[in-house]
Motif scaffolding. Sequence first.
Motif, PDB file in Angstrom:
ATOM      1  N   ARG A   5       0.915  -1.087   0.345  1.00 50.48           N
ATOM      2  CA  ARG A   5      -0.032   0.016  -0.048  1.00 50.48           C
ATOM      3  C   ARG A   5       0.881   1.209   0.222  1.00 50.48           C
ATOM      4  NH1 ARG A   5      -1.902   4.178   2.887  1.00 50.48           N
ATOM      5  NH2 ARG A   5      -4.246   4.415   2.847  1.00 50.48           N
ATOM      6  N   THR A   6       0.656   2.254  -0.786  1.00 45.65           N
ATOM      7  CA  THR A   6       1.228   3.455  -1.071  1.00 45.65           C
ATOM      8  C   THR A   6       0.325   4.573  -0.727  1.00 45.65           C
ATOM      9  OG1 THR A   6       2.828   2.381  -2.528  1.00 45.65           O
ATOM     10  CG2 THR A   6       2.858   4.826  -2.478  1.00 45.65           C
ATOM     11  N   SER A   7       0.544   5.520   0.076  1.00 47.24           N
ATOM     12  CA  SER A   7      -0.174   6.591   0.172  1.00 47.24           C
ATOM     13  C   SER A   7       0.098   7.716  -0.939  1.00 47.24           C
ATOM     14  CB  SER A   7       0.070   7.219   1.638  1.00 47.24           C
ATOM     15  OG  SER A   7      -0.813   8.453   1.937  1.00 47.24           O
ATOM     16  N   LEU A   8      -1.137   8.191  -1.393  1.00 50.67           N
ATOM     17  CA  LEU A   8      -0.936   8.939  -2.603  1.00 50.67           C
ATOM     18  C   LEU A   8      -1.577  10.579  -1.988  1.00 50.67           C
ATOM     19  CD1 LEU A   8      -2.334   6.588  -5.413  1.00 50.67           C
ATOM     20  CD2 LEU A   8       0.022   7.290  -4.807  1.00 50.67           C
ATOM     21  N   PRO A   9      -0.824  11.194  -1.412  1.00 46.24           N
ATOM     22  CA  PRO A   9      -1.240  12.297  -0.819  1.00 46.24           C
ATOM     23  C   PRO A   9      -2.212  13.259  -1.577  1.00 46.24           C
ATOM     24  CG  PRO A   9       1.160  12.295  -0.204  1.00 46.24           C
ATOM     25  CD  PRO A   9       0.601  11.149  -1.331  1.00 46.24           C
ATOM     26  N   GLY A  10      -3.430  13.547  -1.138  1.00 43.98           N
ATOM     27  CA  GLY A  10      -4.336  14.377  -1.727  1.00 43.98           C
ATOM     28  C   GLY A  10      -5.118  13.449  -2.839  1.00 43.98           C
ATOM     29  N   VAL A  11      -4.877  12.173  -3.062  1.00 44.87           N
ATOM     30  CA  VAL A  11      -5.581  11.480  -3.929  1.00 44.87           C
ATOM     31  C   VAL A  11      -6.245  10.359  -3.221  1.00 44.87           C
ATOM     32  CG1 VAL A  11      -5.354   9.851  -5.785  1.00 44.87           C
ATOM     33  CG2 VAL A  11      -3.771  12.074  -5.839  1.00 44.87           C
ATOM     34  N   GLY A  12      -5.377   9.442  -2.452  1.00 43.35           N
ATOM     35  CA  GLY A  12      -6.056   8.399  -1.922  1.00 43.35           C
ATOM     36  C   GLY A  12      -4.858   7.443  -1.613  1.00 43.35           C
ATOM     37  N   ALA A  13      -5.046   5.998  -1.982  1.00 41.70           N
ATOM     38  CA  ALA A  13      -3.975   5.119  -1.794  1.00 41.70           C
ATOM     39  C   ALA A  13      -3.917   4.123  -3.179  1.00 41.70           C
ATOM     40  CB  ALA A  13      -4.283   4.245  -0.599  1.00 41.70           C
ATOM     41  N   GLN A  14      -2.627   3.686  -3.181  1.00 40.18           N
ATOM     42  CA  GLN A  14      -2.541   2.719  -4.257  1.00 40.18           C
ATOM     43  C   GLN A  14      -2.240   1.341  -3.587  1.00 40.18           C
ATOM     44  OE1 GLN A  14       0.132   4.021  -7.557  1.00 40.18           O
ATOM     45  NE2 GLN A  14       0.893   2.039  -8.017  1.00 40.18           N
ATOM     46  N   TYR A  15      -2.612   0.282  -3.945  1.00 40.00           N
ATOM     47  CA  TYR A  15      -2.400  -1.099  -3.723  1.00 40.00           C
ATOM     48  C   TYR A  15      -1.920  -1.583  -4.916  1.00 40.00           C
ATOM     49  CZ  TYR A  15      -5.458   0.552  -0.029  1.00 40.00           C
ATOM     50  OH  TYR A  15      -6.076   1.116   1.092  1.00 40.00           O
ATOM     51  N   ASP A  16      -0.819  -2.296  -4.720  1.00 37.64           N
ATOM     52  CA  ASP A  16       0.014  -3.179  -5.751  1.00 37.64           C
ATOM     53  C   ASP A  16       0.411  -4.496  -5.402  1.00 37.64           C
ATOM     54  OD1 ASP A  16       0.808  -0.835  -7.628  1.00 37.64           O
ATOM     55  OD2 ASP A  16       1.843  -0.137  -5.860  1.00 37.64           O
ATOM     56  N   PHE A  17       0.012  -5.639  -6.235  1.00 37.33           N
ATOM     57  CA  PHE A  17       0.478  -6.973  -6.115  1.00 37.33           C
ATOM     58  C   PHE A  17       0.829  -7.500  -7.062  1.00 37.33           C
ATOM     59  CE2 PHE A  17      -4.172  -7.138  -6.776  1.00 37.33           C
ATOM     60  CZ  PHE A  17      -4.164  -8.240  -7.296  1.00 37.33           C
ATOM     61  N   THR A  18       1.777  -8.493  -7.009  1.00 36.61           N
ATOM     62  CA  THR A  18       2.145  -9.401  -8.336  1.00 36.61           C
ATOM     63  C   THR A  18       1.683 -10.954  -8.044  1.00 36.61           C
ATOM     64  OG1 THR A  18       4.252  -7.955  -8.414  1.00 36.61           O
ATOM     65  CG2 THR A  18       4.281 -10.083  -9.631  1.00 36.61           C
ATOM     66  N   THR A  19       1.161 -11.165  -9.309  1.00 41.21           N
ATOM     67  CA  THR A  19       0.425 -12.348  -9.311  1.00 41.21           C
ATOM     68  C   THR A  19       1.655 -13.667  -9.201  1.00 41.21           C
ATOM     69  OG1 THR A  19       0.221 -12.891 -11.498  1.00 41.21           O
ATOM     70  CG2 THR A  19      -1.619 -11.731 -10.509  1.00 41.21           C
ATOM     71  N   GLU A  20       1.276 -14.685  -9.120  1.00 39.69           N
ATOM     72  CA  GLU A  20       2.296 -16.093  -9.245  1.00 39.69           C
ATOM     73  C   GLU A  20       2.862 -16.076 -10.695  1.00 39.69           C
ATOM     74  OE1 GLU A  20       0.597 -19.614  -7.897  1.00 39.69           O
ATOM     75  OE2 GLU A  20      -0.009 -18.885  -5.727  1.00 39.69           O
ATOM     76  N   THR A  21       2.151 -15.494 -11.547  1.00 32.10           N
ATOM     77  CA  THR A  21       2.518 -15.779 -12.934  1.00 32.10           C
ATOM     78  C   THR A  21       3.423 -14.337 -13.211  1.00 32.10           C
ATOM     79  OG1 THR A  21       0.664 -14.778 -13.732  1.00 32.10           O
ATOM     80  CG2 THR A  21       0.619 -17.152 -13.677  1.00 32.10           C
ATOM     81  N   GLY A  22       3.704 -13.436 -12.054  1.00 36.76           N
ATOM     82  CA  GLY A  22       4.512 -12.512 -12.523  1.00 36.76           C
ATOM     83  C   GLY A  22       3.656 -11.104 -13.223  1.00 36.76           C
ATOM     84  N   GLN A  23       2.453 -11.254 -12.913  1.00 32.03           N
ATOM     85  CA  GLN A  23       1.638 -10.181 -13.736  1.00 32.03           C
ATOM     86  C   GLN A  23       1.758  -8.865 -12.533  1.00 32.03           C
ATOM     87  OE1 GLN A  23       0.117  -9.363 -16.690  1.00 32.03           O
ATOM     88  NE2 GLN A  23       0.093  -7.535 -15.833  1.00 32.03           N
ATOM     89  N   HIS A  24       1.897  -7.707 -12.980  1.00 36.70           N
ATOM     90  CA  HIS A  24       1.498  -6.623 -11.746  1.00 36.70           C
ATOM     91  C   HIS A  24       0.484  -5.845 -12.196  1.00 36.70           C
ATOM     92  CE1 HIS A  24       3.193  -3.300  -9.259  1.00 36.70           C
ATOM     93  NE2 HIS A  24       2.599  -2.509 -10.033  1.00 36.70           N
ATOM     94  N   ILE A  25      -0.431  -5.988 -10.836  1.00 37.37           N
ATOM     95  CA  ILE A  25      -1.517  -5.252 -10.857  1.00 37.37           C
ATOM     96  C   ILE A  25      -1.578  -4.198  -9.872  1.00 37.37           C
ATOM     97  CG2 ILE A  25      -4.094  -5.525 -10.606  1.00 37.37           C
ATOM     98  CD1 ILE A  25      -3.656  -8.554 -11.598  1.00 37.37           C
ATOM     99  N   SER A  26      -2.266  -3.005 -10.020  1.00 37.23           N
ATOM    100  CA  SER A  26      -2.322  -1.903  -9.173  1.00 37.23           C
ATOM    101  C   SER A  26      -3.715  -1.473  -9.324  1.00 37.23           C
ATOM    102  CB  SER A  26      -1.348  -0.765  -9.715  1.00 37.23           C
ATOM    103  OG  SER A  26      -1.570   0.309  -8.789  1.00 37.23           O
ATOM    104  N   VAL A  27      -4.248  -1.048  -7.889  1.00 34.27           N
ATOM    105  CA  VAL A  27      -5.458  -0.587  -7.703  1.00 34.27           C
ATOM    106  C   VAL A  27      -5.464   0.814  -7.061  1.00 34.27           C
ATOM    107  CG1 VAL A  27      -7.917  -0.650  -6.693  1.00 34.27           C
ATOM    108  CG2 VAL A  27      -6.791  -2.684  -7.543  1.00 34.27           C
ATOM    109  N   VAL A  28      -5.733   1.842  -7.687  1.00 33.64           N
ATOM    110  CA  VAL A  28      -5.941   3.168  -7.124  1.00 33.64           C
ATOM    111  C   VAL A  28      -7.135   3.651  -6.455  1.00 33.64           C
ATOM    112  CG1 VAL A  28      -5.386   5.540  -7.526  1.00 33.64           C
ATOM    113  CG2 VAL A  28      -3.989   3.936  -8.473  1.00 33.64           C
ATOM    114  N   VAL A  29      -7.217   3.956  -5.063  1.00 33.60           N
ATOM    115  CA  VAL A  29      -8.412   4.237  -4.451  1.00 33.60           C
ATOM    116  C   VAL A  29      -8.443   5.681  -4.165  1.00 33.60           C
ATOM    117  CG1 VAL A  29     -10.082   3.530  -2.547  1.00 33.60           C
ATOM    118  CG2 VAL A  29      -8.535   1.962  -3.558  1.00 33.60           C
ATOM    119  N   HIS A  30      -9.432   6.509  -4.690  1.00 34.68           N
ATOM    120  CA  HIS A  30      -9.314   7.892  -4.687  1.00 34.68           C
ATOM    121  C   HIS A  30     -10.298   8.243  -3.256  1.00 34.68           C
ATOM    122  CE1 HIS A  30      -7.767   9.719  -8.355  1.00 34.68           C
ATOM    123  NE2 HIS A  30      -7.901   8.282  -8.699  1.00 34.68           N
ATOM    124  N   HIS A  31      -9.826   9.135  -2.808  1.00 31.28           N
ATOM    125  CA  HIS A  31     -10.772   9.484  -1.226  1.00 31.28           C
ATOM    126  C   HIS A  31     -12.214   9.660  -1.754  1.00 31.28           C
ATOM    127  CE1 HIS A  31      -7.151  10.321   0.957  1.00 31.28           C
ATOM    128  NE2 HIS A  31      -6.629  11.426   0.340  1.00 31.28           N
TER     129      HIS A  31
END
Length: 156
Positions: A5-31
């Motif tokens: 989890r990475t805080s995005l000041p003034g925006v919200g937060a970003q959640y990053d994870f990598t699947t077992e197959t190596g695919q990087h996925i990110s979800v950005v949640v705005h305030h």
Amino acid sequence: MGTRRTSLPGVGAQYDFTTETGQHISVVVHHDGRRFIGFYEQDDPDACQLSVPLTTTEATALAHLIDPAPIDAVRTEGIDLVTEHIPLGSRSPYGGRLLAETRARTRTGASIVAVLRTHSAHPSPEPDFRLAIGDTLVAVGTREGVDALSEIIAEG
């Protein structure tokens, strides 16, 4: 798979994870509740292949497809309350410390209503409950309060 989890000041937060197959996925949640899901190149985690904006309703529908019993937001007369799982990772300063030491409710207005461990659940933990690395805290509060609590748990 670990989630970062990475805080995005003034925006919200970003959640990053990598699947077992190596695919990087990110979800950005705005305030304001908007969400974006992004898919990245395996060899370049900064190169976004596709970004899909999701409304709160669409994000909930997608969550129900992935997990038929996710924890949903509770809406109360125009005030949005959210329930969120907050992992207590290895970098958290609260591993091995008492729940009271987080001062969660005082600092954020959000409440820790349960602590989940690998093989057990601890509903309504008392202030003298000792947290452990790997716990998942179940928090309830406003979006802003729960986001602030996530930052406190992650960073102190």
